[in-house]
Design an enzyme around this catalytic site. Sequence first.
Site, PDB file in Angstrom:
ATOM      1  N   ARG A  57      18.787  10.800   0.350  1.00  0.00           N
ATOM      2  CA  ARG A  57      19.146  11.531  -0.855  1.00  0.00           C
ATOM      3  C   ARG A  57      19.967  12.783  -0.521  1.00  0.00           C
ATOM      4  O   ARG A  57      20.809  13.194  -1.291  1.00  0.00           O
ATOM      5  CB  ARG A  57      17.879  11.910  -1.615  1.00  0.00           C
ATOM      6  CG  ARG A  57      18.124  12.347  -3.043  1.00  0.00           C
ATOM      7  CD  ARG A  57      16.827  12.646  -3.768  1.00  0.00           C
ATOM      8  NE  ARG A  57      16.145  11.449  -4.218  1.00  0.00           N
ATOM      9  CZ  ARG A  57      15.002  11.463  -4.901  1.00  0.00           C
ATOM     10  NH1 ARG A  57      14.433  12.609  -5.179  1.00  0.00           N
ATOM     11  NH2 ARG A  57      14.434  10.342  -5.296  1.00  0.00           N
ATOM     12  N   THR A 107      -4.885  -3.477  -0.161  1.00  0.00           N
ATOM     13  CA  THR A 107      -4.939  -2.241  -0.945  1.00  0.00           C
ATOM     14  C   THR A 107      -6.310  -2.000  -1.572  1.00  0.00           C
ATOM     15  O   THR A 107      -6.610  -0.879  -1.977  1.00  0.00           O
ATOM     16  CB  THR A 107      -3.870  -2.248  -2.056  1.00  0.00           C
ATOM     17  OG1 THR A 107      -3.995  -3.436  -2.825  1.00  0.00           O
ATOM     18  CG2 THR A 107      -2.484  -2.187  -1.477  1.00  0.00           C
ATOM     19  N   GLU A 130       1.327   3.683  -8.358  1.00  0.00           N
ATOM     20  CA  GLU A 130       2.037   2.651  -9.122  1.00  0.00           C
ATOM     21  C   GLU A 130       1.113   1.910 -10.083  1.00  0.00           C
ATOM     22  O   GLU A 130       1.508   1.529 -11.180  1.00  0.00           O
ATOM     23  CB  GLU A 130       2.699   1.652  -8.165  1.00  0.00           C
ATOM     24  CG  GLU A 130       3.905   2.191  -7.409  1.00  0.00           C
ATOM     25  CD  GLU A 130       5.203   2.038  -8.184  1.00  0.00           C
ATOM     26  OE1 GLU A 130       5.163   2.023  -9.429  1.00  0.00           O
ATOM     27  OE2 GLU A 130       6.261   1.940  -7.536  1.00  0.00           O
ATOM     28  N   GLY A 189       4.371  -7.828  -0.755  1.00  0.00           N
ATOM     29  CA  GLY A 189       3.314  -8.309   0.117  1.00  0.00           C
ATOM     30  C   GLY A 189       2.568  -7.191   0.815  1.00  0.00           C
ATOM     31  O   GLY A 189       2.854  -6.009   0.624  1.00  0.00           O
ATOM     32  N   SER A 222      -4.324   3.191   1.027  1.00  0.00           N
ATOM     33  CA  SER A 222      -3.802   2.850  -0.293  1.00  0.00           C
ATOM     34  C   SER A 222      -3.974   4.006  -1.272  1.00  0.00           C
ATOM     35  O   SER A 222      -5.095   4.471  -1.526  1.00  0.00           O
ATOM     36  CB  SER A 222      -4.522   1.610  -0.829  1.00  0.00           C
ATOM     37  OG  SER A 222      -4.295   1.443  -2.213  1.00  0.00           O
ATOM     38  N   ARG A 223      -2.865   4.471  -1.842  1.00  0.00           N
ATOM     39  CA  ARG A 223      -2.936   5.525  -2.853  1.00  0.00           C
ATOM     40  C   ARG A 223      -3.696   5.050  -4.090  1.00  0.00           C
ATOM     41  O   ARG A 223      -4.414   5.822  -4.725  1.00  0.00           O
ATOM     42  CB  ARG A 223      -1.522   5.963  -3.255  1.00  0.00           C
ATOM     43  CG  ARG A 223      -0.768   6.682  -2.172  1.00  0.00           C
ATOM     44  CD  ARG A 223       0.555   7.209  -2.690  1.00  0.00           C
ATOM     45  NE  ARG A 223       1.454   6.133  -3.088  1.00  0.00           N
ATOM     46  CZ  ARG A 223       2.410   5.639  -2.318  1.00  0.00           C
ATOM     47  NH1 ARG A 223       2.587   6.116  -1.104  1.00  0.00           N
ATOM     48  NH2 ARG A 223       3.207   4.676  -2.746  1.00  0.00           N
ATOM     49  N   ASN A 224      -3.513   3.775  -4.456  1.00  0.00           N
ATOM     50  CA  ASN A 224      -4.201   3.242  -5.632  1.00  0.00           C
ATOM     51  C   ASN A 224      -5.710   3.222  -5.421  1.00  0.00           C
ATOM     52  O   ASN A 224      -6.474   3.581  -6.327  1.00  0.00           O
ATOM     53  CB  ASN A 224      -3.681   1.834  -5.940  1.00  0.00           C
ATOM     54  CG  ASN A 224      -2.241   1.839  -6.391  1.00  0.00           C
ATOM     55  OD1 ASN A 224      -1.923   2.198  -7.513  1.00  0.00           O
ATOM     56  ND2 ASN A 224      -1.331   1.446  -5.508  1.00  0.00           N
ATOM     57  N   LYS A 234      -1.899  -6.253  -8.271  1.00  0.00           N
ATOM     58  CA  LYS A 234      -2.833  -5.896  -7.196  1.00  0.00           C
ATOM     59  C   LYS A 234      -3.052  -4.391  -7.166  1.00  0.00           C
ATOM     60  O   LYS A 234      -4.131  -3.923  -6.766  1.00  0.00           O
ATOM     61  CB  LYS A 234      -2.343  -6.445  -5.852  1.00  0.00           C
ATOM     62  CG  LYS A 234      -1.039  -5.853  -5.342  1.00  0.00           C
ATOM     63  CD  LYS A 234      -1.230  -4.599  -4.514  1.00  0.00           C
ATOM     64  CE  LYS A 234       0.088  -3.960  -4.145  1.00  0.00           C
ATOM     65  NZ  LYS A 234      -0.082  -2.687  -3.416  1.00  0.00           N
ATOM     66  N   ALA A 293       3.627   1.284   5.200  1.00  0.00           N
ATOM     67  CA  ALA A 293       4.810   1.797   5.875  1.00  0.00           C
ATOM     68  C   ALA A 293       4.515   2.177   7.322  1.00  0.00           C
ATOM     69  O   ALA A 293       5.280   1.850   8.238  1.00  0.00           O
ATOM     70  CB  ALA A 293       5.370   2.995   5.113  1.00  0.00           C
ATOM     71  N   PHE A 341       8.285   3.992   3.023  1.00  0.00           N
ATOM     72  CA  PHE A 341       8.474   2.543   3.037  1.00  0.00           C
ATOM     73  C   PHE A 341       9.922   2.172   3.332  1.00  0.00           C
ATOM     74  O   PHE A 341      10.197   1.251   4.104  1.00  0.00           O
ATOM     75  CB  PHE A 341       8.023   1.947   1.702  1.00  0.00           C
ATOM     76  CG  PHE A 341       7.855   0.449   1.724  1.00  0.00           C
ATOM     77  CD1 PHE A 341       7.134  -0.170   2.732  1.00  0.00           C
ATOM     78  CD2 PHE A 341       8.400  -0.341   0.728  1.00  0.00           C
ATOM     79  CE1 PHE A 341       6.966  -1.554   2.760  1.00  0.00           C
ATOM     80  CE2 PHE A 341       8.242  -1.721   0.738  1.00  0.00           C
ATOM     81  CZ  PHE A 341       7.527  -2.328   1.753  1.00  0.00           C
TER      82      PHE A 341
END
Length: 327
Positions: free
Chosen positions: A34, A247, A277, A135, A253-255, A190, A139, A13
């Site tokens: 990083r 999502t 998340e 929103g 969507s991982r969720n 969400k 990514a 993202f």
Amino acid sequence: MSKRLVVVGSGAFGTALAAASTHSGNADVILLCRDEAQCEDMRKTGVNSRNLPGLRLPDDLSFSSDASCLELADVALFVMPSQAQRAAARALGDHLRPNMAVITCAKGIDRETGELLTNLLERELPGRRISVLSGPGFAADIARGLPTAMVLASATLEEADAHARLISGPTFRLYASADRIGVQLGGALKNVLAIACGIIEGAGLGDSARAALISRGLAEMSRFAAAFGGDAHTVRGLSGLGDLVLTATSHQSRNLRFGIETGRSGRAVLPSGELVEGAAAAAVAARLATERGVDMPVTNAVASIIEGNLDVASAMNALMTRPITTE
């Protein structure tokens, strides 16, 4: 004179937002990584092979692993998971000038304190101007230049508008808002509701059940936002309904994927090495709703399933046998 924007976080993202901001042509953009090895690889190949393989990044996007690049920045985007925002603020605070603009781009509630991320960052970074970007936007879609609209909220509408104009580009459109509370709560909840929609899909409960959950979930989001001082109308826009539709229906969507596996197996098992998340947000939101007396049956059910206190079949039965009421 062109403004300088630093995107902190070179995950999928963060990289996508750095690419979109570069395409806007309104700022000199640096992606803060990083480690130097990743920076050098992106300089040589023009691709973030670790997080966005196969997607070419803009030639004029710069890369750095040196946090001192923040010292000359006008705006910093904090693009790391919600539970890592406090640590990032403490690690980078000395490099952020007084009154500098910091935009959090995570969707969640701090698990330890129950704070919204803008409140957390205002406490950790006193004197800086904290905004939030949220929103419906994956990514990969943003990085590919596919049309995407999101929302940016600041303490004032004037500041939100200035940030939105700075970052928006040909295929990435930001709408300005002064409701930081509503935007953040929509973005956090969400994810919880997307898990619930995944459970419905995984358990084979049908599209009618998904539609019902999305609409009743939106009612929960509206009540929750209003209870915490946000505008209930905000969650019916991009950061709430828009992001929920995305999502709760897309397998990107991982969720949603986590919810599908939970629905199939009947119990929640968090995937290793993948951030979900909504799993962290569910327990926090359920606790806060109880403290404020907000009725959140779907959120409570998801939290109970994740904590192992309720199986999927029992949760569905509890939701469907609640007392009949008005919509």
